[in-house]
Design a protein around this motif. Structure first.
Motif, PDB file in Angstrom:
ATOM      1  N   UNK A   1     -23.300  36.084 -11.087  1.00  0.00           N
ATOM      2  CA  UNK A   1     -24.225  37.192 -10.848  1.00  0.00           C
ATOM      3  C   UNK A   1     -25.493  36.695 -10.157  1.00  0.00           C
ATOM      4  N   UNK A   2     -25.975  35.535 -10.591  1.00  0.00           N
ATOM      5  CA  UNK A   2     -27.160  34.940  -9.963  1.00  0.00           C
ATOM      6  C   UNK A   2     -26.862  34.594  -8.504  1.00  0.00           C
ATOM      7  N   UNK A   3     -25.645  34.120  -8.252  1.00  0.00           N
ATOM      8  CA  UNK A   3     -25.244  33.797  -6.884  1.00  0.00           C
ATOM      9  C   UNK A   3     -25.168  35.029  -5.997  1.00  0.00           C
ATOM     10  N   UNK A   4     -24.667  36.134  -6.547  1.00  0.00           N
ATOM     11  CA  UNK A   4     -24.588  37.393  -5.788  1.00  0.00           C
ATOM     12  C   UNK A   4     -25.989  37.889  -5.456  1.00  0.00           C
ATOM     13  N   UNK A   5     -26.892  37.793  -6.446  1.00  0.00           N
ATOM     14  CA  UNK A   5     -28.275  38.204  -6.207  1.00  0.00           C
ATOM     15  C   UNK A   5     -28.906  37.351  -5.104  1.00  0.00           C
ATOM     16  N   UNK A   6     -28.649  36.045  -5.141  1.00  0.00           N
ATOM     17  CA  UNK A   6     -29.205  35.151  -4.128  1.00  0.00           C
ATOM     18  C   UNK A   6     -28.621  35.440  -2.743  1.00  0.00           C
ATOM     19  N   UNK A   7     -27.351  35.859  -2.688  1.00  0.00           N
ATOM     20  CA  UNK A   7     -26.747  36.180  -1.395  1.00  0.00           C
ATOM     21  C   UNK A   7     -27.447  37.369  -0.737  1.00  0.00           C
ATOM     22  N   UNK A   8     -27.969  38.305  -1.558  1.00  0.00           N
ATOM     23  CA  UNK A   8     -28.734  39.422  -0.981  1.00  0.00           C
ATOM     24  C   UNK A   8     -30.054  38.926  -0.402  1.00  0.00           C
ATOM     25  N   UNK A   9     -30.555  37.812  -0.932  1.00  0.00           N
ATOM     26  CA  UNK A   9     -31.805  37.249  -0.416  1.00  0.00           C
ATOM     27  C   UNK A   9     -31.647  36.725   1.008  1.00  0.00           C
ATOM     28  N   UNK A  10     -30.421  36.328   1.364  1.00  0.00           N
ATOM     29  CA  UNK A  10     -30.167  35.902   2.743  1.00  0.00           C
ATOM     30  C   UNK A  10     -30.410  37.081   3.674  1.00  0.00           C
ATOM     31  N   UNK A  11     -29.897  38.240   3.274  1.00  0.00           N
ATOM     32  CA  UNK A  11     -30.078  39.450   4.080  1.00  0.00           C
ATOM     33  C   UNK A  11     -31.548  39.841   4.166  1.00  0.00           C
ATOM     34  N   UNK A  12     -32.261  39.771   3.033  1.00  0.00           N
ATOM     35  CA  UNK A  12     -33.673  40.157   3.053  1.00  0.00           C
ATOM     36  C   UNK A  12     -34.496  39.218   3.929  1.00  0.00           C
ATOM     37  N   UNK A  13     -34.149  37.935   3.937  1.00  0.00           N
ATOM     38  CA  UNK A  13     -34.856  36.987   4.799  1.00  0.00           C
ATOM     39  C   UNK A  13     -34.595  37.293   6.268  1.00  0.00           C
TER      40      UNK A  13
END
Length: 314
Positions: A40-52
């Protein structure tokens, strides 16, 4: 700001590479070691790639100069980008919440083996802490809502990764159900962050202001100009990192149009010197004692020194 484009591009790319590295690590570890919380933490971090990536694109657009169709410039695209970020974060949070609840109800509790999930969580805490401090400082420096929103998401990730570490640790000592509960808690944190970002950017898009210090700076600047009196109907709108000011002042009714124009010009110059984020000031000149029904705006006596209490004039 001279180096704004360079600073924002560098910060956005650092965010992309750092989050991509963390996302791959956490998703692989979560799948291999069967940890719902780490995954779940990894999925959340993957959205951070998009936000960046969103902050990178928006910063490029916002640095374009004003043109015929955008006379106030393109800076407000960053508030729109932050809105997009909030929707993406909300979507990731709700999906995670649904899957976590299903796992808790079904009773699929698995013992997490190995120490790698713990190590990855600690690495994530350290990396996210650095990213939060770095992006928040960049956002404040260049006055970017998109970067500040991204930084707040990083701050949330620090708590998420810390919670994951605690959940994995408790799982390894026999509390198997904790992993699913931690994933559910993380989903709530993610959704909360989405709402905070959405609310914050709404002020700019609706021409709202929460920083009343700008008004105090304007009134202080007007005091320095001889011949300018009773600054009122002051309205400030924020467009990205810039402020645009509309206001009225009163001058002696016996002076010439040229003299009134010169006073207005001095007022504009004094205000911009007071705050370099103020891009333009529109000053309307009235004779002293003028009384008429006017649009909404703020006067000096309507703002306290702390900038917390205001009244609206009509």
């Amino acid at each position: 700001m001279e180096d704004r484009d360079k600073i924002s591009s560098k910060a956005a790319w650092i965010g992309v590479f750092a989050n991509a590295t963390l996302a791959v690590m956490k998703i692989l570890v979560g799948l291999i070691f069967k940890s719902m919380a780490v995954l779940a933490d990894g999925i959340d971090t993957s959205t951070d790639i998009f936000t960046s990536l969103v902050t990178l694109v928006s910063s490029k657009i916002s640095n374009r100069p004003p043109d015929k169709t955008h006379p106030y410039g393109h800076e407000r695209v960053e508030a729109i980008a932050a809105k997009v970020v909030s929707f993406v974060i909300f979507y990731a949070g709700t999906n995670l919440m649904v899957s976590s609840i299903k796992r808790i109800i079904s009773g699929e509790h698995i013992l997490i083996i190995g120490v790698l999930p713990l190590i990855v969580s600690l690495i994530s805490v350290a990396m996210k802490t650095w990213l939060f401090i770095y992006k928040y400082n960049v956002g404040k420096k260049i006055g970017s809502y998109a970067f500040i929103a991204d930084a707040l998401n990083m701050r949330n990730d620090i708590l998420i990764s810390s919670t994951v570490f605690a959940g994995v640790l408790l799982n390894k000592i026999g509390l198997l159900w904790v992993d699913g509960i931690v994933a559910l808690i993380i989903s709530v944190m993610i959704i909360r962050t989405a709402f905070e970002i959405f609310k914050e950017t709404s002020y700019e898009l609706m021409d709202g202001m929460t920083n009343f210090d700008v008004y105090n700076q304007i009134f202080k600047a007007v005091k320095k100009v001889q011949g300018a009196a009773n600054p009122h109907k002051v309205r400030v709108r924020q467009v990205g990192y810039k402020y645009f000011v509309d206001m009225d002042i009163e001058v002696s009714g016996g002076i010439t149009v040229q003299q009134g124009h010169d006073i207005a010009t001095q007022v504009k110059k004094a205000i911009i010197e007071q705050n370099d984020r103020i891009a333009d000031v529109m000053v309307h000149v009235e004779p002293i004692g003028n009384v008429e029904r006017e649009a909404y705006g703020l006067s000096q006596h309507q703002i306290t020194d702390g900038g917390e209490k205001i009244d609206i004039q009509r």
